[in-house]
Design an enzyme around this catalytic site. Structure first.
Site, PDB file in Angstrom:
ATOM      1  N   VAL A   1       1.226  -1.135  -0.152  1.00 41.48           N
ATOM      2  CA  VAL A   1      -0.248   0.355   0.118  1.00 41.48           C
ATOM      3  C   VAL A   1       1.107   1.133  -0.172  1.00 41.48           C
ATOM      4  O   VAL A   1       0.396   1.678  -1.152  1.00 41.48           O
ATOM      5  CB  VAL A   1      -0.767   0.124   1.145  1.00 41.48           C
TER       6      VAL A   1
ATOM      7  N   LYS B   1      -7.805  -1.472   8.137  1.00 37.26           N
ATOM      8  CA  LYS B   1      -9.278  -1.819   8.447  1.00 37.26           C
ATOM      9  C   LYS B   1      -9.221  -3.348  10.320  1.00 37.26           C
ATOM     10  O   LYS B   1     -10.361  -2.210  10.623  1.00 37.26           O
ATOM     11  CB  LYS B   1      -9.995  -2.652   7.609  1.00 37.26           C
TER      12      LYS B   1
ATOM     13  N   GLY C   1     -11.487  -0.116  -0.807  1.00 39.03           N
ATOM     14  CA  GLY C   1      -9.611  -0.481  -1.922  1.00 39.03           C
ATOM     15  C   GLY C   1      -9.863   0.828  -2.971  1.00 39.03           C
ATOM     16  O   GLY C   1      -9.929   2.171  -1.498  1.00 39.03           O
TER      17      GLY C   1
ATOM     18  N   ILE D   1     -12.586   2.486  -4.095  1.00 45.67           N
ATOM     19  CA  ILE D   1     -13.954   2.412  -4.757  1.00 45.67           C
ATOM     20  C   ILE D   1     -13.695   3.632  -3.437  1.00 45.67           C
ATOM     21  O   ILE D   1     -13.829   3.460  -2.351  1.00 45.67           O
ATOM     22  CB  ILE D   1     -14.896   1.170  -4.191  1.00 45.67           C
TER      23      ILE D   1
ATOM     24  N   GLY E   1      -1.806 -14.554  -6.394  1.00 44.45           N
ATOM     25  CA  GLY E   1      -1.340 -14.424  -5.887  1.00 44.45           C
ATOM     26  C   GLY E   1      -2.691 -13.388  -4.441  1.00 44.45           C
ATOM     27  O   GLY E   1      -2.520 -12.196  -4.395  1.00 44.45           O
TER      28      GLY E   1
ATOM     29  N   GLU F   1      -3.408 -15.339   0.267  1.00 42.14           N
ATOM     30  CA  GLU F   1      -2.443 -15.733   0.888  1.00 42.14           C
ATOM     31  C   GLU F   1      -2.166 -16.913   1.455  1.00 42.14           C
ATOM     32  O   GLU F   1      -3.215 -17.494   1.019  1.00 42.14           O
ATOM     33  CB  GLU F   1      -2.482 -14.630   2.112  1.00 42.14           C
TER      34      GLU F   1
ATOM     35  N   ASP G   1     -12.705  -9.676   7.061  1.00 43.08           N
ATOM     36  CA  ASP G   1     -11.403  -9.144   6.269  1.00 43.08           C
ATOM     37  C   ASP G   1     -13.235  -8.293   6.379  1.00 43.08           C
ATOM     38  O   ASP G   1     -13.114  -7.035   6.578  1.00 43.08           O
ATOM     39  CB  ASP G   1     -10.816  -9.626   5.188  1.00 43.08           C
TER      40      ASP G   1
ATOM     41  N   LYS H   1     -14.686  -4.345   7.265  1.00 43.22           N
ATOM     42  CA  LYS H   1     -15.221  -3.346   6.866  1.00 43.22           C
ATOM     43  C   LYS H   1     -16.900  -3.163   7.017  1.00 43.22           C
ATOM     44  O   LYS H   1     -17.181  -2.035   6.978  1.00 43.22           O
ATOM     45  CB  LYS H   1     -14.700  -4.210   4.922  1.00 43.22           C
TER      46      LYS H   1
ATOM     47  N   GLY I   1      -4.977  -3.883  -3.328  1.00 43.36           N
ATOM     48  CA  GLY I   1      -3.736  -3.430  -4.698  1.00 43.36           C
ATOM     49  C   GLY I   1      -2.687  -2.339  -4.118  1.00 43.36           C
ATOM     50  O   GLY I   1      -3.794  -1.289  -4.341  1.00 43.36           O
TER      51      GLY I   1
END
Ligand code: NAP
Length: 383
Positions: free
Chosen positions: A11, A88, A117, A119, A170, A173, A184, A188, A285
């Site tokens: 990031v 997050k 991400g 958006i 990729g 993980e 995750d 969010k 990404g």
């Protein structure tokens, strides 16, 4: 504007690449932790070099995890530096504390990059909130799980094979638990609900179920019914009550959400006057997430950043409900105590039993799932 980066991974690498073409923003220091990676003069191993540098206006945190991220964010805010974060997990856990510290110090706390991400989701929740009460939001907010579900649906493959491909590409993980078990998305969901409803949502109170146990047989049955399975975050407000849940859902195959491909995300909100809004894009990404962080930085620098305020006092209530598909493997016994009262019909799928329920709540489904946590039951809500 002088900026410090905490961490220099995916990031912050994206932030660096975008900001190097924007001369009005100067990356003055970068905190790393591995001396072998000290490759630039601006790099330091000591956070106090950043905390005590009065010329640094804004700190970007993207080291991940709860600690020392929480301590660094609070120290930066208390040193009257704006903070922009992509983390997050730490925001979902300590959102109210960060907002209070920012308010007390007259600086901004920004977290667009935590949810969706690239958006522009958080900012649009806030914009809509200037006019409307946001009464409902939902989204596909995890690219890894969407990649897996899309490949299972489109290519007819089984979960383990698709997960392996996702890891090779990729997209997943080595330990995919946080992505496929819903953790995750739950972070969010908590952040999105907190912003949308103006009330900090306790992340641990949000029930979550993931996609780990979905099978090819499930997907084949969904296809026969014209349905597609996606992992959804959902949050709903009704007056002074709100509810939130993360779980697989079953959508008509012609809906927009059912057609979100690969590792893409979609976020959706409903407001009183604006109606329905859907935002689609890359949920992760380095460059998309870096873009969201740089947008936050620009908003702070130009004075166009929104303040977050948690002035609503809402109760967590059971508002979300629906009919469920539950596949119960043959080795699960004694489940009738949980399903008899909600069962609409049953049928067999291979060696397994499928129950279609009447209208019920996520909490009722979780009684069954929690009592059989070592088993591979899969449940999804029809919407
Ligand atoms: N990747 C994405 O697409 C994406 C999207 C949205 C949000 N996020 C969030 O953004 C955060 C960062 O993700 P990432 O993908 O950039 O992770 P990453 O590639 O693993 O980068 C993290 C960086 O932080 C460094 N770091 C970790 N702990 C540190 C410490 N205590 N002090 C100094 N540096 C430290 C790491 O150093 P080493 O190199 O020495 O390990 C690494 O450079 C996470 O919270 C993630 O959830 C990521």
């Amino acid at each position: 504007m002088n900026i410090a980066l905490l961490g220099f991974g995916v990031v912050c690498g994206g932030v660096y690449d975008i900001l190097k073409n924007m001369p009005e923003y100067n990356i003055k220091k970068i905190l790393i932790r591995n001396p072998a990676k000290l490759t630039m003069d601006c790099m330091t191993l000591d956070f106090s070099d950043i905390e005590n540098d009065s010329e640094i206006d804004l700190v970007v945190e993207a080291i991940g995890g709860l600690h020392p991220a929480r301590e660094y964010i609070l120290a930066a805010l208390n040193a009257k530096k704006h903070v922009v974060t992509a983390n997050k997990a730490v925001v979902a856990a300590y959102f109210e504390e960060f907002v209070t510290a920012a308010t007390n110090n007259g600086v901004k706390f920004m977290m667009e990059a935590t949810s969706g991400g690239g958006i522009p989701w958080i900012k649009n929740l806030q914009r809509v909130g200037r006019i409307d009460k946001v009464t409902r939001l939902h989204g596909i907010m995890n690219g890894t799980s969407n990649f897996i579900l899309s490949a299972m649906t489109d290519e007819g493959k089984d979960f383990v094979d698709v997960l392996k491909t996702a890891q090779e590409l990729g997209y997943a993980e080595a330990d995919p638990s946080a992505d496929i078990d819903g953790d995750d998305v739950r972070n969010k969901c908590a952040i999105s609900a907190s912003v949308a409803f103006g009330c900090p949502a306790d992340v641990n109170s949000i029930l979550k179920a993931g996609i780990r146990h979905i099978s090819k047989a499930d997907i084949d049955w969904f296809r026969e019914q014209g349905l597609v399975c996606k992992l959804f975050a959902t949050a709903v407000r009704d007056g002074e009550n709100f509810d939130a849940v993360v779980e697989p859902v079953l959508l008509g195959c012609n809906t927009v959400e059912a057609n979100v491909p690969k590792n893409y995300n979609i976020t959706c909100l409903y407001g009183d006057t604006i109606g329905e809004v859907k935002l689609y894009g890359q949920g992760a990404g380095g460059l998309p997430t870096g873009n969201a962080i740089v947008q936050d930085i620009i908003d702070v620098n130009t004075g166009s950043a929104f303040d977050i305020s948690f002035d609503s006092k809402l109760n967590k209530a059971e508002i979300i409900s629906g009919r469920y598909y539950i596949r119960i493997p043959a080795d699960v016994t004694g489940y009738a105590v949980y399903t008899d009262g909600i069962c609409e019909k049953t049928f067999t799928l291979g060696n397994d039993t499928v129950i279609i329920t009447k209208e019920t709540t996520p909490a009722e489904i979780h009684k069954l799932l929690d009592a059989n946590s070592s088993k591979t039951i899969f449940a999804a809500r029809f919407i």
